[in-house]
Design a protein around this motif. Sequence first.
Motif, PDB file in Angstrom:
ATOM      1  N   ASP A   1       0.819  -1.211   0.000  1.00 48.31           N
ATOM      2  CA  ASP A   1       0.000   0.000   0.000  1.00 48.31           C
ATOM      3  C   ASP A   1       0.854   1.264   0.000  1.00 48.31           C
ATOM      4  O   ASP A   1       0.445   2.298  -0.534  1.00 48.31           O
ATOM      5  N   GLU A   2       2.041   1.203   0.610  1.00 49.52           N
ATOM      6  CA  GLU A   2       2.920   2.375   0.601  1.00 49.52           C
ATOM      7  C   GLU A   2       3.331   2.718  -0.830  1.00 49.52           C
ATOM      8  O   GLU A   2       3.391   3.902  -1.211  1.00 49.52           O
ATOM      9  N   LEU A   3       3.608   1.707  -1.637  1.00 51.48           N
ATOM     10  CA  LEU A   3       3.956   1.948  -3.041  1.00 51.48           C
ATOM     11  C   LEU A   3       2.777   2.558  -3.785  1.00 51.48           C
ATOM     12  O   LEU A   3       2.952   3.449  -4.633  1.00 51.48           O
ATOM     13  N   TYR A   4       1.574   2.103  -3.461  1.00 51.04           N
ATOM     14  CA  TYR A   4       0.382   2.680  -4.093  1.00 51.04           C
ATOM     15  C   TYR A   4       0.197   4.130  -3.672  1.00 51.04           C
ATOM     16  O   TYR A   4      -0.164   4.988  -4.489  1.00 51.04           O
ATOM     17  N   PHE A   5       0.434   4.448  -2.399  1.00 54.14           N
ATOM     18  CA  PHE A   5       0.289   5.833  -1.943  1.00 54.14           C
ATOM     19  C   PHE A   5       1.300   6.750  -2.641  1.00 54.14           C
ATOM     20  O   PHE A   5       0.992   7.907  -2.949  1.00 54.14           O
ATOM     21  N   LEU A   6       2.500   6.247  -2.887  1.00 57.48           N
ATOM     22  CA  LEU A   6       3.485   7.045  -3.634  1.00 57.48           C
ATOM     23  C   LEU A   6       2.992   7.322  -5.046  1.00 57.48           C
ATOM     24  O   LEU A   6       3.122   8.448  -5.550  1.00 57.48           O
ATOM     25  N   SER A   7       2.417   6.311  -5.688  1.00 60.58           N
ATOM     26  CA  SER A   7       1.873   6.511  -7.036  1.00 60.58           C
ATOM     27  C   SER A   7       0.688   7.468  -7.012  1.00 60.58           C
ATOM     28  O   SER A   7       0.544   8.330  -7.880  1.00 60.58           O
ATOM     29  N   SER A   8      -0.174   7.325  -6.006  1.00 60.00           N
ATOM     30  CA  SER A   8      -1.320   8.225  -5.882  1.00 60.00           C
ATOM     31  C   SER A   8      -0.859   9.661  -5.681  1.00 60.00           C
ATOM     32  O   SER A   8      -1.444  10.598  -6.226  1.00 60.00           O
ATOM     33  N   GLY A   9       0.206   9.835  -4.873  1.00 65.97           N
ATOM     34  CA  GLY A   9       0.715  11.176  -4.618  1.00 65.97           C
ATOM     35  C   GLY A   9       1.245  11.864  -5.866  1.00 65.97           C
ATOM     36  O   GLY A   9       1.259  13.098  -5.941  1.00 65.97           O
ATOM     37  N   ARG A  10       1.685  11.086  -6.842  1.00 67.40           N
ATOM     38  CA  ARG A  10       2.134  11.680  -8.108  1.00 67.40           C
ATOM     39  C   ARG A  10       0.950  12.077  -8.986  1.00 67.40           C
ATOM     40  O   ARG A  10       1.134  12.713 -10.024  1.00 67.40           O
ATOM     41  N   ARG A  11      -0.232  11.661  -8.589  1.00 67.49           N
ATOM     42  CA  ARG A  11      -1.459  11.984  -9.342  1.00 67.49           C
ATOM     43  C   ARG A  11      -2.460  12.612  -8.369  1.00 67.49           C
ATOM     44  O   ARG A  11      -3.566  12.110  -8.173  1.00 67.49           O
ATOM     45  N   LEU A  12      -2.057  13.694  -7.728  1.00 67.05           N
ATOM     46  CA  LEU A  12      -2.861  14.287  -6.663  1.00 67.05           C
ATOM     47  C   LEU A  12      -4.251  14.649  -7.155  1.00 67.05           C
ATOM     48  O   LEU A  12      -4.431  15.231  -8.217  1.00 67.05           O
ATOM     49  N   ASP A  13      -5.225  14.271  -6.346  1.00 65.71           N
ATOM     50  CA  ASP A  13      -6.625  14.566  -6.618  1.00 65.71           C
ATOM     51  C   ASP A  13      -7.268  14.886  -5.275  1.00 65.71           C
ATOM     52  O   ASP A  13      -6.679  14.633  -4.217  1.00 65.71           O
ATOM     53  N   PHE A  14      -8.473  15.406  -5.280  1.00 62.68           N
ATOM     54  CA  PHE A  14      -9.092  15.750  -4.003  1.00 62.68           C
ATOM     55  C   PHE A  14      -9.605  14.516  -3.274  1.00 62.68           C
ATOM     56  O   PHE A  14      -9.894  14.567  -2.078  1.00 62.68           O
ATOM     57  N   THR A  15      -9.712  13.400  -3.963  1.00 62.52           N
ATOM     58  CA  THR A  15     -10.048  12.137  -3.325  1.00 62.52           C
ATOM     59  C   THR A  15      -9.721  10.998  -4.278  1.00 62.52           C
ATOM     60  O   THR A  15      -9.399  11.221  -5.451  1.00 62.52           O
ATOM     61  N   TYR A  16      -9.824   9.763  -3.765  1.00 62.66           N
ATOM     62  CA  TYR A  16      -9.491   8.575  -4.549  1.00 62.66           C
ATOM     63  C   TYR A  16     -10.566   7.520  -4.338  1.00 62.66           C
ATOM     64  O   TYR A  16     -11.546   7.730  -3.623  1.00 62.66           O
ATOM     65  N   ALA A  17     -10.368   6.358  -4.919  1.00 64.51           N
ATOM     66  CA  ALA A  17     -11.414   5.333  -4.906  1.00 64.51           C
ATOM     67  C   ALA A  17     -11.703   4.799  -3.510  1.00 64.51           C
ATOM     68  O   ALA A  17     -12.846   4.474  -3.189  1.00 64.51           O
ATOM     69  N   ASP A  18     -10.682   4.691  -2.662  1.00 60.94           N
ATOM     70  CA  ASP A  18     -10.871   4.028  -1.371  1.00 60.94           C
ATOM     71  C   ASP A  18     -10.313   4.820  -0.196  1.00 60.94           C
ATOM     72  O   ASP A  18     -10.280   4.323   0.921  1.00 60.94           O
ATOM     73  N   GLN A  19      -9.844   6.026  -0.411  1.00 63.35           N
ATOM     74  CA  GLN A  19      -9.353   6.850   0.685  1.00 63.35           C
ATOM     75  C   GLN A  19      -9.253   8.293   0.223  1.00 63.35           C
ATOM     76  O   GLN A  19      -9.396   8.585  -0.962  1.00 63.35           O
ATOM     77  N   GLY A  20      -8.990   9.183   1.168  1.00 59.08           N
ATOM     78  CA  GLY A  20      -8.861  10.597   0.850  1.00 59.08           C
ATOM     79  C   GLY A  20      -7.455  10.962   0.417  1.00 59.08           C
ATOM     80  O   GLY A  20      -6.611  10.097   0.154  1.00 59.08           O
ATOM     81  N   VAL A  21      -7.168  12.240   0.429  1.00 58.97           N
ATOM     82  CA  VAL A  21      -5.937  12.748  -0.163  1.00 58.97           C
ATOM     83  C   VAL A  21      -4.788  12.850   0.836  1.00 58.97           C
ATOM     84  O   VAL A  21      -3.628  12.960   0.435  1.00 58.97           O
ATOM     85  N   VAL A  22      -5.058  12.804   2.142  1.00 57.22           N
ATOM     86  CA  VAL A  22      -4.036  13.117   3.135  1.00 57.22           C
ATOM     87  C   VAL A  22      -2.839  12.169   3.051  1.00 57.22           C
ATOM     88  O   VAL A  22      -1.682  12.610   3.033  1.00 57.22           O
TER      89      VAL A  22
END
Length: 491
Positions: free
Chosen positions: A11-32
């Motif tokens: 999940d940490e690797l996924y959060f790094l990828s999500s952080g490179r695609r910042l959005d106000f929310t995601y499919a299963d969690q928020g942006v923080v």
Amino acid sequence: MTAGRYDYFGDELYFLSSGRRLDFTYADQGVVVPLSAHLSDLVAHGSLIALRFPAAMMGVGAMVVAALIAYELRGGRRAQLLAAGTYGTSELVATQVQLSTFAFDATLTAVITWLFVRWVRTRQDRLIIVAGLVAALDMQVKWMIPLVWACLGLAVILCGPREILRRPALWVATGILALSVVPILYWQSQHNWPQLAMGTIIGAEQDATGYGPIGFVPQWLGLAGVVGGPLIAIGFWAVLKRESLRPYRFIPVALVLMTLFVIVTHGRPYYPTGFFPAMFALGAVGFARYPRRRWMNLAVYPLVGATVLLFTAMLTLLPMPQHWRTQSHSAIDLGFQSAAFGTTNWSKMVEAVDTGYNTLTPEEKSHSAVVAQGYWQAGAVEQLGDRYHLPPVYSPSRGFGFFGPPPNNATTIVYVGLDTAEPDLRTHFTDVQRVTQLDDPVGTPGIDRMVAVWKCKGPKQPWSTMWDSMTTLYFDLGLWRDSRATTRPTH
């Protein structure tokens, strides 16, 4: 601390990828959490300690909050130290070493509980407003906080103090939380409500671990720790027997309500643990005020000794040497292996992807992409694949699928996934060739065991069309196929 000794968790690797695609929310969690991962990676790229530092600070914060709640309950220094120390030596703080939504959510829930406890003592309505603001922030972490808020509200209705229900500040705070949900609901409505489907899938995954509802309580007590379990029991006793603690009965009642909800819905056992700091504080204060006999005091020493021994072992022995690892035969085995040894050998998987990429001709490389079956694999390729000059990576798995498909001109794909994926690949491509395989008998499924890499040519449909049939919220680790939840498109 063990923060720098464990390799990346998936999940940490996924959060790094999500952080490179910042959005106000995601499919299963928020942006923080993705934002935290992104900032840490900008400051110290590739540093596990930097990545996990905010989560570790949240664990320290929860210890402080436990002590603050004990203080509000008129507990002395010993009670405050006992509450904080119990949290600090529990499995909870060990879980907060890795970057996760839980690391933030548990502490913010504890802060909300502390603010309500302080309101009971001081009747300062601004505390309720602050609690609403903290809840709105927590909503940008994980979407359990409306349930926490509802359980607290129902607990107050059942056992008081009902006076808070007449305070306009409570309804203002509830409105703040409701407003923070609106953009998330909008995003969900535009993406076919993936969070609703995740409930069923999480329940199926939880059952597949072998625990299910029956095994919930042992897991729950395991998270509390050797001292934490008895303190929670003392906390229940204290709010019934100690007149000074009766105004705080809403805390254990809220914990029971949320626990029952999680058991019925087959949720994760750690969901209700945001109430643990308050329960540790109640137990510590109740224990300090109880007129104990000598044998009761002596009984404490074995518990403290066992806690210190386990905590020391955790700090010195984890993660265990890799040559001690044994083969995982089930999802529950994999859970124990991940806790003891971590999820390792991501670099081997990325090297295998590079091997597949190097089989492409220059022309094929110019119209290529990497597609990973699982979102963990996609995050690993993106985070660790810089030195290989790999093309962009995509995945139809869970939140990664919402980042979009490969471009329609990507006619050659390097695909990495479980070694059972080939029949499905042949339904999507005209030419499928297996290039290499990873199958270490004691490896981690999906990383260096039961993994293969394929060269896939000739998509049978444009990616913009085919992606909808490929995306899924189900995450196949290869060890719980018999408990497989019904997959459904995420778009």
